[in-house]
Write an enzyme that holds these catalytic residues in place. Sequence first.
Site, mmCIF file in Angstrom:
data_model
loop_
_atom_site.group_PDB
_atom_site.id
_atom_site.type_symbol
_atom_site.label_atom_id
_atom_site.label_comp_id
_atom_site.label_asym_id
_atom_site.label_seq_id
_atom_site.Cartn_x
_atom_site.Cartn_y
_atom_site.Cartn_z
ATOM 1 N N ASP A 366 28.265 34.746 47.953
ATOM 2 C CA ASP A 366 28.380 34.897 46.502
ATOM 3 C C ASP A 366 27.041 34.615 45.825
ATOM 4 O O ASP A 366 25.973 34.682 46.435
ATOM 5 C CB ASP A 366 29.504 33.989 45.971
ATOM 6 C CG ASP A 366 30.186 34.539 44.738
ATOM 7 O OD1 ASP A 366 29.639 34.391 43.633
ATOM 8 O OD2 ASP A 366 31.271 35.129 44.868
ATOM 9 N N ASP A 367 27.074 34.279 44.564
ATOM 10 C CA ASP A 367 25.910 34.110 43.698
ATOM 11 C C ASP A 367 24.908 33.105 44.277
ATOM 12 O O ASP A 367 25.287 32.062 44.799
ATOM 13 C CB ASP A 367 26.403 33.630 42.325
ATOM 14 C CG ASP A 367 25.358 33.716 41.244
ATOM 15 O OD1 ASP A 367 24.204 34.069 41.539
ATOM 16 O OD2 ASP A 367 25.712 33.430 40.083
ATOM 17 N N ARG A 443 25.681 32.286 29.151
ATOM 18 C CA ARG A 443 25.426 31.931 30.555
ATOM 19 C C ARG A 443 23.937 32.098 30.879
ATOM 20 O O ARG A 443 23.563 32.457 31.980
ATOM 21 C CB ARG A 443 26.287 32.758 31.503
ATOM 22 C CG ARG A 443 26.554 32.088 32.871
ATOM 23 C CD ARG A 443 27.577 32.872 33.671
ATOM 24 N NE ARG A 443 27.892 32.199 34.938
ATOM 25 C CZ ARG A 443 27.505 32.635 36.146
ATOM 26 N NH1 ARG A 443 26.780 33.726 36.251
ATOM 27 N NH2 ARG A 443 27.856 31.991 37.239
ATOM 28 N N LYS A 476 30.959 42.444 45.832
ATOM 29 C CA LYS A 476 31.649 41.901 44.664
ATOM 30 C C LYS A 476 30.729 42.139 43.465
ATOM 31 O O LYS A 476 29.651 41.558 43.377
ATOM 32 C CB LYS A 476 31.927 40.407 44.842
ATOM 33 C CG LYS A 476 32.652 39.763 43.661
ATOM 34 C CD LYS A 476 32.895 38.279 43.924
ATOM 35 C CE LYS A 476 33.551 37.595 42.738
ATOM 36 N NZ LYS A 476 33.731 36.135 42.980
ATOM 37 N N TRP A 477 31.162 43.012 42.551
ATOM 38 C CA TRP A 477 30.370 43.390 41.376
ATOM 39 C C TRP A 477 30.861 42.560 40.201
ATOM 40 O O TRP A 477 31.983 42.730 39.733
ATOM 41 C CB TRP A 477 30.546 44.882 41.106
ATOM 42 C CG TRP A 477 29.813 45.447 39.931
ATOM 43 C CD1 TRP A 477 29.776 44.953 38.658
ATOM 44 C CD2 TRP A 477 29.012 46.637 39.906
ATOM 45 N NE1 TRP A 477 29.013 45.745 37.840
ATOM 46 C CE2 TRP A 477 28.532 46.796 38.589
ATOM 47 C CE3 TRP A 477 28.667 47.588 40.861
ATOM 48 C CZ2 TRP A 477 27.731 47.875 38.206
ATOM 49 C CZ3 TRP A 477 27.869 48.650 40.481
ATOM 50 C CH2 TRP A 477 27.401 48.787 39.178
ATOM 51 N N ASP A 478 30.014 41.691 39.685
ATOM 52 C CA ASP A 478 30.419 40.760 38.631
ATOM 53 C C ASP A 478 29.800 41.144 37.286
ATOM 54 O O ASP A 478 28.812 41.888 37.222
ATOM 55 C CB ASP A 478 30.002 39.333 39.013
ATOM 56 C CG ASP A 478 30.959 38.275 38.484
ATOM 57 O OD1 ASP A 478 31.703 38.560 37.527
ATOM 58 O OD2 ASP A 478 30.964 37.158 39.032
ATOM 59 N N MET A 479 30.386 40.642 36.210
ATOM 60 C CA MET A 479 29.854 40.782 34.847
ATOM 61 C C MET A 479 30.286 39.543 34.080
ATOM 62 O O MET A 479 31.449 39.406 33.721
ATOM 63 C CB MET A 479 30.396 42.036 34.169
ATOM 64 C CG MET A 479 29.878 42.219 32.748
ATOM 65 S SD MET A 479 30.971 43.258 31.770
ATOM 66 C CE MET A 479 30.018 43.442 30.264
ATOM 67 N N ASN A 480 29.355 38.646 33.808
ATOM 68 C CA ASN A 480 29.719 37.321 33.325
ATOM 69 C C ASN A 480 29.457 37.059 31.842
ATOM 70 O O ASN A 480 29.509 35.917 31.409
ATOM 71 C CB ASN A 480 29.000 36.251 34.155
ATOM 72 C CG ASN A 480 29.724 35.951 35.455
ATOM 73 O OD1 ASN A 480 30.905 35.637 35.452
ATOM 74 N ND2 ASN A 480 29.029 36.087 36.568
ATOM 75 N N CYS A 526 34.748 42.410 39.330
ATOM 76 C CA CYS A 526 34.970 41.080 38.774
ATOM 77 C C CYS A 526 34.245 41.022 37.444
ATOM 78 O O CYS A 526 33.231 41.698 37.253
ATOM 79 C CB CYS A 526 34.427 40.014 39.732
ATOM 80 S SG CYS A 526 34.541 38.306 39.109
ATOM 81 N N ASP A 548 39.280 33.795 37.704
ATOM 82 C CA ASP A 548 38.534 32.700 38.327
ATOM 83 C C ASP A 548 39.418 31.483 38.570
ATOM 84 O O ASP A 548 39.006 30.557 39.273
ATOM 85 C CB ASP A 548 37.348 32.299 37.435
ATOM 86 C CG ASP A 548 36.177 33.249 37.582
ATOM 87 O OD1 ASP A 548 36.172 34.044 38.536
ATOM 88 O OD2 ASP A 548 35.256 33.189 36.744
#
Length: 730
Positions: A366-367, A443, A476-480, A526, A548
């Site tokens: 992950d990140d 963030r 895993k494509w995220d957008m926070n 995500c 989450d």
Amino acid sequence: MSVFFDEKNMSFKLTAGESCYMLKVAPGGYLAHVYYGKDLPDEDLSYLLRLDENPFTPETNDRDKACYMDTLPFEYPCFGLGDYREHAFSIMDKNGASTCDLRYKSHKIYKGKPALEGLPATFANTPEEAETLEITMEDKPAGLEADLIYTAFAGLNAIARSVVIRNVGGDNVKLTRVYSACVEFDDEKMDMITLNGSWARERAMERCRLHVGKQIIDSMRGESSHQNNPFTALCRHNADEDSGEVYGFNFVYSGNFVSEAEVTQHRKTRYLMGINSCDFEWLLEPGEKFTAPEVIMVYSDEGLGKMSRTFHDLYRNNLIRGEYKDKRRPILINNWEATYFNFTAEKLVQIAEQASKLGIEMLVMDDGWFGHRDADNSSLGDWFVYEKKLEGGLKALVDKVNALGMKFGIWFEPEMISPDSELYKAHPDWAIQVKGRELTLCREQYVLDYSREDVRDYVYGMMKKILDSANIEYIKWDMNRQLTEVASNSLPKERQRELWHRYVLGVYDLMNRLTADYPHLLLENCSGGGARFDAGMLYYSPQIWCSDDTDAIERLKIQYGTSMCYPCSAMGAHVSDCPNHTVGRTTPFTTRGHVAMVGTFGYELDVTKIPEEDRNAIPGQIAEFNKYNKLVRTGDHYRIGNMFEDNTWDAWMFVAKDKGEALFEFVQVLSRPNERSRRIKLKGLEPNAYYYEESNPEVKLSGAALMQCGINITSLWGDYQSKILHFIKA
């Protein structure tokens, strides 16, 4: 025949499964809505429009045309003509006027379903699976034509609707609102069901009675959002899970949207759904077209459950694509809650070594693997390996994991850029921003301008370099974060309000390129959890991280609400460590497994540190998942308990399409003292068939008895306990 045209009466009927949708060209060329509901014979129902009542039609009573316009049930209502109800379409012409007037010009009927340029959309696997009606409307003074596209799916109570606006004149026109669907109902005796919430508590079901005025949910965040999902159901007051009329609407889109029900002065209901018109404009030059995303409409005369199962079938068969469309997903372990940013290649290999022995099939990093990222305050946009953490490089790590018999996956947040990054230092103008204004951090990151092809090309080039450097089989494509100060350094001032939509189109473009170039890649979407759990994203990724919040008890509500529209096979769900990192609750490892088994199933913990008892339980959980996954992935989902009404227990079922087996799952949230067993009625079985529970094959009961009388669930010892039962047809 899915589409029937009555030329004499200029009326249309679309038949979708056991439902039908009727519309008619009314006097003056206006397109009117006639009926939507349970299927009817092919007959003329023009009397439902009340054209023989005051104020009559303009042809017979032109002095009261405005009253006619304010009462006719329009199929696609325009602004400025005397219809003071909410409109679906508005423009600004060359003179600055907003009035528009779309009238019937022509139509065509054809097999299959068209694709929508640049947009996700449902599809027909064969031409016989669907039939499409395309009605062309025109506004001659404005030089516009509108194609209203309706596709009826033959075997499902589902209709897809979209709109294409074309400039066929000689002047520029600004589109200021282009909704995708409008449906008129002849009364207001309905409830409105929506899925609302926030981070870590997405898609909580809320049900309210309609009243005079406008009831709206929407998003202006640049994503479909944690707060309001682009789903709405209108149902009769007496409708419940298994009975009553329900009309479901879902927007196949991942950006700003609006879903609105308006009860009018005559206590009729107009429902509309589409791109949010707040801060939206689209300059349409001569010869250009604008395509609106599609709305999926589902009718059910057997309550919310049948509506949901129709959405599930449609999305599993006619929206989700790719290698994993009908395939069991690999059981993964993600290191996020195990290590957060504090990991090394050595630590990841330790997790993989232990996980591989237990039957886990994929490690997801992950990140924190890129740039110089040791916290969430840097390096987004710098998609190169952080060698300090991953000594020896990415390929060496992937090779070690592969050597253990495991696949390897990786995390990206491609839409974002950190102020502390090499990319931002080189290209600060690539961030979405209003010149001369301070950028708002969230963030500690900004949003890249995905309306720009050069930005997308650069980001994709970096992603591709990483993907080509090692055997990576999952992203895993995220957008926070959401969008603020929405303006582009590359768009002219007259096109700035296009950025909201152009951003989403840019995201779709990049996802399309990714899935086309890497067809064997498993993509999981995500967005800070479930902020983009929508049908638009399902077109590109067969699964989406549901929330989450991985706590098993919180997930009961989240997964219940999500299942209103979206198939369980698409829900990203993991077993995590306890105390849970979101709410601090401790639940049994077995219960965590049973709740995660509703979705894609995986682990989010440090398998080297969890209690030995939990670690030893993992092979059994995996065997259980493998045993029932096909049933969960392809079967019919029935909700039995409802944590929004009674938070002491929950239950649900998955029933095979042929009714040959069923999986019953039960969670006792709170134990009860001095109570008899809880009697629960099963659902979805064949009434005249006999079933036995796998652990007790000697006892056989009819499906009718199991559904009408139920089974007794004796109290389990302690809170948060669970059990599953497997029923097999004798």
